[in-house]
Design a protein around this motif. Structure first.
Motif, mmCIF file in Angstrom:
data_model
loop_
_atom_site.group_PDB
_atom_site.id
_atom_site.type_symbol
_atom_site.label_atom_id
_atom_site.label_comp_id
_atom_site.label_asym_id
_atom_site.label_seq_id
_atom_site.Cartn_x
_atom_site.Cartn_y
_atom_site.Cartn_z
ATOM 1 N N LEU A 174 -6.547 2.839 2.064
ATOM 2 C CA LEU A 174 -7.824 2.248 2.577
ATOM 3 C C LEU A 174 -8.142 2.109 3.904
ATOM 4 N N ARG A 175 -9.201 2.626 3.983
ATOM 5 C CA ARG A 175 -9.262 3.377 5.646
ATOM 6 C C ARG A 175 -10.546 1.735 6.187
ATOM 7 N N TRP A 176 -10.295 1.532 7.955
ATOM 8 C CA TRP A 176 -11.595 0.357 7.649
ATOM 9 C C TRP A 176 -11.484 0.571 9.456
ATOM 10 N N ALA A 177 -12.409 1.033 10.010
ATOM 11 C CA ALA A 177 -12.620 0.896 11.434
ATOM 12 C C ALA A 177 -13.654 0.854 11.832
ATOM 13 N N PRO A 178 -13.862 -0.930 12.129
ATOM 14 C CA PRO A 178 -14.894 -1.442 12.606
ATOM 15 C C PRO A 178 -15.466 -1.454 14.131
ATOM 16 N N ALA A 179 -14.241 -1.088 14.410
ATOM 17 C CA ALA A 179 -15.129 -0.521 15.766
ATOM 18 C C ALA A 179 -14.228 0.902 16.669
ATOM 19 N N PRO A 180 -14.727 1.942 17.839
ATOM 20 C CA PRO A 180 -14.515 2.644 18.299
ATOM 21 C C PRO A 180 -12.391 2.275 18.700
ATOM 22 N N GLY A 181 -12.067 3.301 18.619
ATOM 23 C CA GLY A 181 -10.423 2.981 17.930
ATOM 24 C C GLY A 181 -9.971 2.133 17.428
ATOM 25 N N VAL A 182 -10.241 1.323 16.573
ATOM 26 C CA VAL A 182 -9.348 -0.283 15.941
ATOM 27 C C VAL A 182 -9.615 0.753 14.784
ATOM 28 N N GLU A 183 -8.703 0.714 13.867
ATOM 29 C CA GLU A 183 -8.154 1.255 12.657
ATOM 30 C C GLU A 183 -7.415 0.221 11.917
ATOM 31 N N VAL A 184 -7.693 -0.106 10.808
ATOM 32 C CA VAL A 184 -6.297 -0.813 9.266
ATOM 33 C C VAL A 184 -6.855 0.099 8.376
ATOM 34 N N LYS A 185 -5.341 0.482 8.127
ATOM 35 C CA LYS A 185 -5.197 1.336 6.770
ATOM 36 C C LYS A 185 -4.268 0.826 6.023
ATOM 37 N N PRO A 186 -4.248 0.265 4.954
ATOM 38 C CA PRO A 186 -3.006 -0.379 4.285
ATOM 39 C C PRO A 186 -3.218 0.493 3.367
ATOM 40 N N PHE A 187 -2.177 0.584 2.780
ATOM 41 C CA PHE A 187 -2.078 2.377 2.090
ATOM 42 C C PHE A 187 -0.944 1.570 0.392
ATOM 43 N N TYR A 188 -0.916 2.265 -0.707
ATOM 44 C CA TYR A 188 0.522 1.280 -1.593
ATOM 45 C C TYR A 188 -0.087 2.893 -2.594
ATOM 46 N N SER A 189 1.505 3.372 -2.934
ATOM 47 C CA SER A 189 2.508 4.424 -3.661
ATOM 48 C C SER A 189 3.037 3.867 -5.010
ATOM 49 N N ARG A 190 2.815 4.070 -6.133
ATOM 50 C CA ARG A 190 3.727 3.898 -7.239
ATOM 51 C C ARG A 190 3.991 5.143 -8.411
ATOM 52 N N ILE A 191 5.131 5.087 -8.551
ATOM 53 C CA ILE A 191 5.972 6.064 -9.260
ATOM 54 C C ILE A 191 6.747 5.835 -10.178
ATOM 55 N N ARG A 192 6.564 5.734 -11.885
ATOM 56 C CA ARG A 192 7.102 5.493 -12.972
ATOM 57 C C ARG A 192 7.565 7.238 -13.802
ATOM 58 N N GLY A 193 9.176 7.038 -13.484
ATOM 59 C CA GLY A 193 9.588 7.558 -14.304
ATOM 60 C C GLY A 193 10.754 7.231 -15.455
ATOM 61 N N THR A 194 10.216 8.366 -16.785
ATOM 62 C CA THR A 194 11.470 7.920 -17.844
ATOM 63 C C THR A 194 11.624 9.581 -18.278
ATOM 64 N N SER A 195 12.917 9.507 -19.653
ATOM 65 C CA SER A 195 12.309 10.152 -20.034
ATOM 66 C C SER A 195 13.461 11.210 -19.655
ATOM 67 N N GLU A 196 14.059 10.908 -17.564
ATOM 68 C CA GLU A 196 14.697 11.440 -16.733
ATOM 69 C C GLU A 196 15.960 12.201 -17.561
#
Length: 642
Positions: A174-196
Motif C-alpha cells: 500500500l502506498r500513501w503519498a499525502p504530500a510532495p516527498g512524503v511516502e508511507v509504504k506498508p507491505f505484507y507477504s505470506r507463503i504457505r508451502g506443503t507437501s515439499e
C-alpha cells in the motif's frame, strides 16, 4: 512464493473494459539490467551472482539484505506478489550505498502501485509438467496519493528431482503519498508451502562422483516432506523535514515450520549402493527477526560539488528455535532407484533457543564532484550479543558479545567522461553460516564473524546505455565447515581473490546484451589445512563462471523477440581433501516472446526451453553432498495486463 511468473489468460483480457497499461507483460531482466552482477525482474534471474552467491559468499546468509536500501534481517523469502525484483550491489554499484558490506548486498524492490487500474492474471505450464496461476492488481484508491499493488498465486511445482510441492502465496504493498516527498509504504507477504518432498543428498564413500539416476523421478521417501509458513511484513516511510531527508524501515520476518527433514545417503558406492540411509525429521523449527533502520540524510551543493551527510541507526532482534531432530536409520539402500520404506513414528527431543540482539550506529559522508570523481567513507559502532539456551541438563554456553568499530571508504576518479577508476575498503560484522543437515549440531548458528574486503576496478561507458566494468576483489573471512566428527565449527580462514567483468546494454537496435565473467581464487588457511585434514580449496568453489544473456527484438516484426542465455562453469572442487572435481559444464537456455493486443490490452505469450542440450552434471553442497543439475525442461507462459 518467491517465483514471479508473468503468465495470464488471454480470454480474461477479452472481457476487460478498462484502458490498458503495460505492467507484467513488460518484465524482462535482460533489458532492465545495468550490469551482469545479478538482476531479477519478474520470473527472470540473470547474472554471474545471485542472492546466495556473490564472489563465493552468500549475502542472505551473511545478513546483507536490504529493502529499497534499508537494513532487513531476512529469515524467509518474500513472495513475488510483493517483491518486484532484486539487484546485487557489489563493486562500483555498491559505492553509492551508505555502509557497504564485504559479502555484497542483495537489495529488494517492492511493487509500485500505478496511476491506473491494472489486473494481471497469469498462467504457466512447466517446468517438468508443473503449473502455476497468479493474479496481480494495481489499484489507484485516491489518484496518485493512495494506491495498492499486490495479488495471490497458487503453484503446483515439479522439481528437477521429481518432487511436487504445493505453494500458495499472497501479498501486497500500500502506498500513501499525502504530500510532495512524503511516502508511507506498508507491505505484507505470506507463503504457505506443503507437501515439499526432500531431495536425497548423496555422500559418496570415496573420491568419485555418484552414479547417475533417472531424470525427474523422485527417489526419496514420500512421507519425508516439509510444511511451513514464510511471513514478512513491515513499513517503509520517508519525508523531508527541515532540509533533511528522513527514511525509516521496520520489518518482521518469520519462518515457521510444522515439519521438515533431510534424506542423507551415506557411503554411496560407484554402483549406486548406499551403505547407510538416514532420514532427519524435525518439527517446529522457527526463526524470526524484527529489524529496521532509521536514516537521516542532508545534502547540499557547493558549485560543481555535492556533499551528503548520513546518520543511521540499525537494529535487530532475532530468535531461533531448533534441535531435537529425530534420526531414522533405514540401513542399506540405493541412490539410483526408488526404495520406499514404511513411515516410522518419531518423537522430537527438546529444543535449543538462541537470541541475537544487535544495534548499530553509523555516520557517513558522500561527495561528488562533477566530471572529477566521488568519495565516500563511513564508520559504524555495533553492539552484538548472542545468547544460546540449551535444553537441560546441558549447561548453556556464556553469552557471546562483540562491539567492533566498522569502517568503509571508497573513491572513484573520472579519468574521462566515459572512463572511471574506483577502489574501496570495507570491514563488516556478518552472520556465519548455519550448520547443515548432516552436522551433529544441525541448524546451529555460530556467532557473528568479522570480515574484510578490498576491491578496485574501472568502468567504461562504451556508448549511450552500454557500460563495461572490470574489477578485482580480495575478501577474507573465518571458514566454517564440518570437522572429522561432523561438528560444524570454524576450521580456519578463507580468502577469496578474483577478477570480475561485466558488460550490459543495448549494443544494436533491438539487441540487448548482458555478459559477465568471474575468475575466483578461493583458499583456506589454518591448522586443519596445515595438518592435512582438509585441502586448501573450499568445497564447491570454481575457478571461472561465465554468463552471456541476449534479448533480440525483431526490427521488422516488433511483436516478436528471442532470448538466449549461455552459462559455463569451470571444474569445481567436490570434496574436502581436494582430490575430486566436478568437470566443467556449459548449459544453454532459449526462449521467445510474442506480444499482441486483444481488445487493446497487452498480452504476452512466452515459451522457454531450459538446458537445451540436456547436459548432465553434478552440483555439490558445501558439506560435501551431491545432487544432479536440472534436465531439459519446457515452459509456456501467457500474460496479460488488463
Amino acid at each position: 512464493m518467491g517465483i514471479k511468473t508473468t503468465g495470464a489468460c488471454a480470454l480474461l483480457a477479452l472481457a476487460a473494459a478498462q484502458p490498458a497499461l503495460a505492467q507484467r507483460t513488460d518484465d524482462n531482466a535482460v533489458t532492465a539490467a545495468e550490469d551482469a552482477f545479478g538482476t531479477s525482474v519478474g520470473d527472470t534471474q540473470i547474472g554471474i551472482y545471485n542472492d546466495f552467491d556473490v564472489r563465493g559468499f552468500s549475502p542472505v546468509d551473511a545478513g546483507n539484505v536490504r529493502i529499497e536500501g534499508l537494513y532487513f534481517d531476512r529469515q524467509s523469502s518474500l513472495t513475488g506478489r510483493t517483491q518486484e525484483g532484486s539487484t546485487i550491489r557489489v563493486g562500483l554499484s555498491a559505492q553509492s550505498y551508505p555502509f557497504p558490506a564485504p559479502t555484497g548486498i542483495a537489495d529488494y524492490s517492492l511493487r509500485e502501485p500505478g496511476k491506473a487500474f491494472v489486473a494481471s492474471p497469469a498462467v504457466k505450464y512447466g517446468d517438468y509438467a508443473g503449473w502455476q496461476a497468479e493474479a496481480d492488481f494495481q489499484v489507484p484508491i485516491d489518484g496518485e496519493r493512495l494506491g495498492f499493488a499486490g495479488g495471490a498465486g497458487i503453484y503446483r511445482n515439479r522439481e528437477p528431482w521429481g518432487g511436487t510441492p504445493d505453494f500458495f502465496s499472497a501479498g501486497g504493498v500500500l502506498r500513501w503519498a499525502p504530500a510532495p516527498g512524503v511516502e508511507v509504504k506498508p507491505f505484507y507477504s505470506r507463503i504457505r508451502g506443503t507437501s515439499e518432498e526432500q531431495q536425497p543428498l548423496i555422500f559418496t564413500s570415496g573420491a568419485f562422483l555418484p552414479k547417475r539416476g533417472p531424470d525427474t523421478v523422485y527417489l526419496g521417501q514420500p512421507w519425508n516432506t516439509s510444511a511451513y509458513v514464510a511471513l514478512n511484513y513491515g513499513l517503509l516511510a520517508r519525508a523531508p523535514v527541515a532540509g533533511f531527508d528522513i527514511r525509516l524501515g521496520v520489518f518482521r520476518s518469520e519462518f515457521d515450520t510444522e515439519n521438515t527433514g533431510a534424506d542423507l545417503l551415506f557411503d554411496t558406492d560407484q554402483t549406486g549402493r548406499v551403505g547407510r540411509r538416514v532420514i532427519v525429521r524435525e518439527r517446529n523449527f522457527y526463526a524470526a527477526s524484527t529489524s529496521g533502520e532509521f536514516r537521516v540524510t542532508r545534502s547540499f551543493a557547493e558549485g560543481p560539488r555535492r556533499h551528503t551527510l548520513i546518520a543511521a541507526v540499525r537494529g535487530r532482534q532475532q530468535d531461533r528455535r531448533y534441535g531435537g531432530a529425530a534420526l531414522v536409520e533405514l540401513g542399506a539402500s540405493r541412490s539410483d532407484a526408488i526404495d520406499i520404506r514404511p513411515e516410522p513414528v518419531t518423537v522430537d527431543g527438546p529444543k535449543t533457543l538462541d537470541r541475537v540482539t544487535q544495534a548499530t550506529f553509523g555516520v557517513a559522508y558522500e561527495g561528488r564532484w562533477h566530471n572529477v570523481g566521488e568519495l565516500s567513507f563511513g564508520i559504524q559502532k555495533t553492539d552484538y550479543r548472542k545468547r544460546v539456551t540449551e535444553p537441560a541438563p546441558v549447561v548453556s554456553p556464556p553469552e557471546t558479545k562483540d562491539s567492533p568499530w566498522l569502517i568503509n571508504a571508497t573513491a572513484a576518479i573520472y579519468v574521462t567522461p566515459k572512463l572511471a577508476i574506483y577502489g574501496g575498503y570495507t570491514r563488516g560484522l556478518e552472520e556465519s553460516p548455519v550448520a547443515p543437515n548432516n552436522a551433529i549440531n544441525l541448524n546451529e548458528a555460530p556467532p557473528a564473524i568479522r570480515t574484510e574486503q578490498k576491491d578496485a576496478g574501472i568502468r567504461w561507458t562504451i556508448s549511450k546505455g552500454v557500460t563495461a566494468v572490470l574489477g578485482v576483489f580480495d575478501i577474507e573471512k573465518p571458514y566454517f565447515n564440518l570437522d572429522t566428527v561432523n561438528r560444524f565449527r570454524q576450521l580456519g580462514t578463507v580468502r577469496h581473490r578474483g577478477v570480475e567483468f561485466s558488460i550490459a546494454g543495448q549494443i544494436a537496435p533491438g539487441l540487448n546484451l548482458v555478459a559477465g565473467n568471474v575468475m575466483l581464487d578461493a583458499e583456506i588457511s589454518g591448522e586443519e589445512v596445515a595438518r592435512g585434514v582438509i585441502g586448501k580449496r573450499p568445497i564447491g568453489t570454481f575457478v571461472r563462471h561465465t554468463i552471456v544473456s541476449m534479448d533480440y527484438r525483431l526490427p521488422w516484426f516488433d511483436p516478436l523477440s528471442f532470448d538466449a542465455t549461455f552459462e559455463q562453469t569451470s571444474d569445481r572442487i567436490a570434496n574436502a581433501a581436494n582430490t575430486l572435481v566436478i568437470p566443467e559444464r556449459a548449459v544453454v537456455h532459449l526462449g521467445a516472446r510474442y506480444r499482441m493486443k486483444i481488445d487493446n490490452h497487452p498480452v504476452l505469450i512466452r515459451a522457454t526451453v531450459g538446458n537445451v542440450t540436456n547436459t548432465f552434471g553434478w552440483n555439490v553442497g558445501g558439506s560435501g553432498f551431491f545432487v544432479p543439475n536440472g534436465a531439459r525442461r519446457y515452459s509456456l507462459t501467457i500474460a496479460a495486463d488488463i
